[in-house]
Motif scaffolding. Structure first.
Motif, short mmCIF file in Angstrom:
data_model
loop_
_atom_site.label_atom_id
_atom_site.label_comp_id
_atom_site.label_asym_id
_atom_site.label_seq_id
_atom_site.Cartn_x
_atom_site.Cartn_y
_atom_site.Cartn_z
N GLY A 187 0.78 -1.22 0.17
CA GLY A 187 0.12 0.10 0.09
C GLY A 187 0.82 1.33 0.04
O GLY A 187 0.80 2.41 -0.79
N TYR A 188 1.92 1.38 0.76
CA TYR A 188 2.70 2.54 1.02
C TYR A 188 3.46 2.71 -0.36
O TYR A 188 3.69 3.65 -0.85
N LEU A 189 3.87 1.50 -0.81
CA LEU A 189 4.85 1.47 -2.15
C LEU A 189 3.89 2.08 -3.55
O LEU A 189 4.21 3.01 -4.08
N VAL A 190 2.58 1.95 -3.50
CA VAL A 190 1.46 2.27 -4.49
C VAL A 190 1.45 3.79 -4.21
O VAL A 190 1.48 4.61 -5.13
N ALA A 191 1.30 4.20 -2.96
CA ALA A 191 1.25 5.69 -2.72
C ALA A 191 2.61 6.19 -3.02
O ALA A 191 2.45 7.48 -3.34
N ALA A 192 3.80 5.76 -2.78
CA ALA A 192 4.94 6.41 -3.11
C ALA A 192 5.24 6.52 -4.68
O ALA A 192 5.65 7.43 -5.01
N VAL A 193 4.76 5.64 -5.13
CA VAL A 193 4.68 5.59 -6.78
C VAL A 193 3.63 6.79 -7.27
O VAL A 193 4.17 7.69 -8.14
N ALA A 194 2.37 6.77 -6.79
CA ALA A 194 1.77 7.92 -7.09
C ALA A 194 2.25 9.22 -6.91
O ALA A 194 2.22 10.14 -7.73
N ALA A 195 3.07 9.62 -5.68
CA ALA A 195 3.60 10.59 -5.32
C ALA A 195 4.79 11.20 -6.33
O ALA A 195 5.00 12.06 -6.68
N THR A 196 5.70 9.98 -6.50
CA THR A 196 6.73 10.14 -7.59
C THR A 196 6.13 10.85 -8.85
O THR A 196 6.69 11.53 -9.19
N ALA A 197 4.89 10.23 -9.39
CA ALA A 197 4.44 10.57 -10.61
C ALA A 197 3.80 11.93 -10.55
O ALA A 197 4.25 12.91 -11.43
N GLN A 198 3.15 12.50 -9.33
CA GLN A 198 2.93 13.65 -9.22
C GLN A 198 4.06 14.63 -9.21
O GLN A 198 3.95 15.91 -9.78
N LEU A 199 4.97 14.26 -8.77
CA LEU A 199 6.11 15.15 -8.45
C LEU A 199 6.99 15.57 -9.86
O LEU A 199 7.10 16.41 -10.26
N LEU A 200 6.80 14.12 -10.74
CA LEU A 200 7.33 14.56 -11.93
C LEU A 200 6.40 15.52 -12.92
O LEU A 200 7.04 16.46 -13.51
N ILE A 201 5.22 15.28 -12.54
CA ILE A 201 4.22 16.21 -13.30
C ILE A 201 4.26 17.48 -12.84
O ILE A 201 4.30 18.51 -13.63
N TRP A 202 4.45 17.82 -11.56
CA TRP A 202 4.60 19.18 -10.99
C TRP A 202 6.00 19.91 -11.68
O TRP A 202 5.81 21.23 -11.77
N ARG A 203 7.00 19.13 -11.81
CA ARG A 203 8.24 19.47 -12.21
C ARG A 203 8.01 20.36 -13.66
O ARG A 203 8.44 21.24 -14.20
#
Length: 441
Positions: free
Chosen positions: A58-74
């Motif tokens: 569960g935490y890994l899925v959330a971390a992957v989602a946060a990583t994708a958001q961070l890349l989009i934010w940049r």
């Protein structure tokens, strides 16, 4: 609005708002995944290992989602995919997979014959609910506990306030997965935190609702990160107490002392950990000429819960709620994590006396601080609760690492309160002059 708590709006928000709050989200979810994985591999407790095996994914899925958001934010800082609403969606996914799913899974397996899918406190609270229905009190007397087989005497103790037994009543009525006490702990915690978040949102200034918002961070601390998620999935009795304390501080920040007193009073009717928070809020209320309104609920509700039990068997109440936690029961409390107070008590001559003296000195120091510089905002009250409980838990001769979720949650909740302390006239809850100079120096 100028913060009433120096550093709260400068230091932590500067970090928290980095990359729109996504950098901290990613760090928290990644670290939580690591903690859950280590728990799966190393814990000696079966419920903890079972939680870790699910929560890691569960935490890994959330971390992957946060990583994708961070890349989009940049690439596109203003994208809706990186906004607060989307961050809440990821937090909801994390809560579902690390709290809700493990609770339902473990309670179902337990209902189908796996006794190793719940910690002792779940069994104790469910037994206390059955006794409450049958005898009117959740407590066994010292004589009744002594009559139990030696290996079962620990389960005879109920070291909670009387209202905690209500979470065990559903299981006493019908034995199913959905009547597991943890299910009701989770439902109560979610409902209370939702109310606290709604109160913060409605009482805050519009400029407070930006990425890195303290409400999201506070909910992560209280229900999603491992020190709370693991507790709720395997035991859970502390989470409704913590949520009610956070709600009380939130209602104080919204200028509602009577409701704040009622919320912390409900918490105090469940567990003694809420009583120091009640004292701090009463002092906060006194600075606004609302001390009686706070005390009406903060003292009244625990007294109402205690009276029937006192009338039925006062000695049983003392045995369970006071003697046992103080180490004077027939068996020793299992709360013996290697924190400083426990290590001092078992390694130094007269260690228990020394830790008792240290606790007394800390209590007097905080009492002096409350007297000389009382908290005039809910944020300052939250800081006092956080630091005070942290020091007390570190020095107690019998404590658990899990109890640290209380001070950590209070400290993490503080930034949300700091941005939402309405300027009020003492005792009215109405707009007035903002109170400055309320800090911990």
């Amino acid at each position: 609005m100028t913060s009433a708590v120096p550093g709260v709006r400068r230091g932590w928000p500067a970090v928290d708002n980095a990359a729109g709050g996504l950098a901290v989200d990613l760090a928290l979810y990644a670290a939580s995944a690591g903690f859950a994985a280590v728990t799966t591999l190393t814990s000696t407790l079966a419920p903890h290992r079972a939680w870790g095996s699910v929560a890691t994914a569960g935490y890994l899925v959330a971390a992957v989602a946060a990583t994708a958001q961070l890349l989009i934010w940049r690439r596109r800082p203003g994208s809706p995919l990186t906004g607060l609403a989307t961050r809440w969606a990821v937090a909801g996914l994390a809560a579902t997979t690390t709290v809700l799913l493990p609770v339902l899974w473990q309670s179902t397996e337990r209902a189908f014959g796996r006794p190793d899918r719940a910690q002792e406190e779940v069994i104790v609270i469910e037994d206390s609910g059955r006794r409450l229905i049958e005898t009117g009190t959740p407590y066994l007397s010292r004589e009744a506990i002594a009559a139990l087989p030696t290996g079962e005497q620990l389960f005879g103790y109920t070291p909670y306030q009387p209202a905690m037994a209500l979470f065990g009543v559903p299981r006493a009525i019908v034995d199913t997965a959905l009547t597991d006490a943890r299910v009701w702990f989770a439902l109560a915690t979610v409902a209370i935190l939702a109310l606290a978040g709604r109160t913060l949102w409605r009482s805050g200034a519009p400029e407070a609702h930006r990425p890195g918002d303290g409400i999201l961070r506070g909910v992560q601390a209280a229900a999603i990160l491992p020190f709370s998620a693991l507790t709720l999935a395997t035991g859970g009795d502390d989470l409704p107490v913590l949520a009610l304390c956070l709600l009380a501080l939130t209602l104080a920040a919204a200028g509602k002392p009577g409701r704040a007193g009622a919320a912390v009073g409900l918490a105090a009717a469940l567990k003694l950990f809420a009583w120091p928070v009640a004292v701090v809020l009463a002092v906060w209320g006194a600075t606004r000429r609302s001390g009686r309104r706070v005390l009406a609920g903060a003292l009244g509700l625990p007294v109402i819960a205690l009276l029937p039990v006192l009338l039925i068997d006062p000695d049983a109440l003392v045995e369970n709620v006071l003697r046992f936690p103080l180490g004077q029961g027939l068996v020793t409390s299992p709360a013996q994590s290697p924190l400083p107070g426990h290590l001092i008590s078992i390694t130094l001559p007269a260690g228990r006396l020394l830790t008792g003296g240290l606790l007394l000195a800390v209590g007097l120091a905080f009492a002096l601080r409350l007297t000389r510089c009382p908290p005039r905002t809910a944020a300052a009250a939250s800081l006092i609760c956080g630091y005070g409980l942290l020091v007390a838990l570190l020095l107690m001769p019998a404590s658990r690492f899990g109890y640290l979720l209380y001070p950590l949650a209070f400290l993490i909740w503080t930034p949300a309160l700091a941005g939402r302390n309405p300027a009020t006239r003492p005792g009215t809850g109405q707009p007035g002059v903002h109170l400055r100079g309320d800090h911990l120096s």
